[in-house]
Design an enzyme around this catalytic site. Sequence first.
Site, PDB file in Angstrom:
ATOM      1  CG  HIS A   1       0.277  -3.789   4.956  1.00 24.13           C
ATOM      2  ND1 HIS A   1      -0.601  -3.674   3.879  1.00 24.13           N
ATOM      3  CD2 HIS A   1       1.034  -4.921   4.292  1.00 24.13           C
ATOM      4  CE1 HIS A   1      -0.524  -4.384   3.002  1.00 24.13           C
ATOM      5  NE2 HIS A   1       0.253  -5.217   3.198  1.00 24.13           N
TER       6      HIS A   1
ATOM      7  CD  GLU B   1      -1.114   0.666   4.678  1.00 22.39           C
ATOM      8  OE1 GLU B   1      -0.381  -0.565   4.840  1.00 22.39           O
ATOM      9  OE2 GLU B   1      -2.440   0.668   4.327  1.00 22.39           O
TER      10      GLU B   1
ATOM     11  CD  GLU C   1      -1.608  -3.788   9.064  1.00 20.99           C
ATOM     12  OE1 GLU C   1      -1.264  -2.548   9.005  1.00 20.99           O
ATOM     13  OE2 GLU C   1      -2.222  -4.380   8.216  1.00 20.99           O
TER      14      GLU C   1
ATOM     15  CG  HIS D   1      -2.063  -1.067   1.062  1.00 24.26           C
ATOM     16  ND1 HIS D   1      -2.387  -1.710   2.268  1.00 24.26           N
ATOM     17  CD2 HIS D   1      -2.709  -1.597   0.016  1.00 24.26           C
ATOM     18  CE1 HIS D   1      -3.320  -2.834   1.878  1.00 24.26           C
ATOM     19  NE2 HIS D   1      -3.399  -2.556   0.618  1.00 24.26           N
TER      20      HIS D   1
END
Length: 456
Positions: free
Chosen positions: A215, A91, A307, A88
């Site tokens: 991410h 990110e 994440e 992404h």
Amino acid sequence: MYTLHCLLPIFFISFIICDTDVTNKHHDTKEIFEIFRDVSKKCPDITHLYNLTSKSVEGRSLGVIVISKYPTEHKLLIPEFKYVGNMHGNEVTGRELLLQLMEYLCEEYNKGDKTVSWLIDNTRIHLMPSMNPDGWERANKFKKAGHYDWTTGRANSHNVDLNRGFPKVDNIVFSHEQGKNNHISYNLPSDAEPEVKAMVKWITQNPFVLSANLHNGDLVANYPYDLARNGKVQHEYTACPDDTNFQYLAMSYSKNHADMSNPNRELCQGGDTFPDGITNGADWYSVSGGMQDFNYLASNCFEITLELGCDKFPPAEALKKSWEDNQNALVAYMLQSHIGVKGIVEDGEGNPILDATIHVKGINHDITTTADGEYWRLLVDGDYTITASKEGYDDESKQITVNNAGLKEAQRVDFTLTESNDIPQNLKLESNEELSDLKKKILELYQQRMSNNILN
Ligand SMILES: *[C@@H]1O[C@H](CO)[C@@H](O)[C@H](O)[C@H]1NC(C)=O
Ligand SMILES: [Zn+2]
């Protein structure tokens, strides 16, 4: 870091020239390739650069640096590992962490750090800082103009979310629940996104063993399945056959991160609490067409999704802290390429057997062998029955105990399969020859009989 630049004559404004510390700023696509070249200059014997075979929509290369004692090609029984950042485009922590990581691995190897040297001597590490360079450029422009939102730059330049654009292999598995749970054949449409096409080829044509996809948006290690088994719900724990192994792998990251598994950490805005800093993907929120489940169900590679912070595009000043928080976890996770067992499957004459199946009793997810007969089977500590099989050969099973403690390679468990004595479905050439010999003999006897008869 980057002392090389600082050797330039002193009359250059040295603070600008020296300000290439990779922890201090965000790097654009061009700068990524400059860092690749600098690292490979500093560590020529353990680095190799390549780009994936196709580029992003806007023609940017998807660049990779390999760090390994065997940088240029796969070496027998050395596990292949990958980190992918910035899928992404907005990110960005993973992108900068991977640039930092390549610097760090090179420097520590040159210094002789024990763990890093062992890792590089025994693993082939592929680092891809950006899988979506076009998205990053858009996100960066937006951010520089002083804007902020949750999505600008997330997708690729066709406005497709790349983590929804992979072949939907979960659905195939869920609809044949008792059937095969590995190496699912999938259909990659000709209009699939170029970034996805490049990744699919990369994932399936290299013997990757372990991977993580980096991410931002929360702080958690997320493991398969990402797609809820019940297609009608958004949140449902959907265990894959390797649930135990994946929980362990995810925890090897979260527990070595400064904050990820801390139950008292400050939650992200609107974020969830995650016991031990890990979550099953579908339990958190269901994702269809993701890269993580594609790795698991279409190749031998185990991938988790990390994440790495609440803020998707943190200010440059925050990057140093990010590196410090993640450094141990990034290394600890790569070391997990060596858990479980590995080995070679060959026939009685010592020829490697390609595409033999490695089955662990009680886990409905098989690993297959490479053209050199190699396999890697990630497993947590425990007692297992492992069976190697291949059509036309008798199965062979072994009882083993896995103990992963210490800095060491996966336990070696080889298999020698003998050709099966079962009546083959198709007679082989040698049998046909035997058969025609027999036919000739019968004919001779018959003719002798006939001539005898005539004479009688
Ligand atoms: C990869 O692509 C970049 C950017 O286009 C280029 O500068 C670099 O030389 C390429 N690397 C290799 C190994 O081909
Ligand atoms: Zn994301």
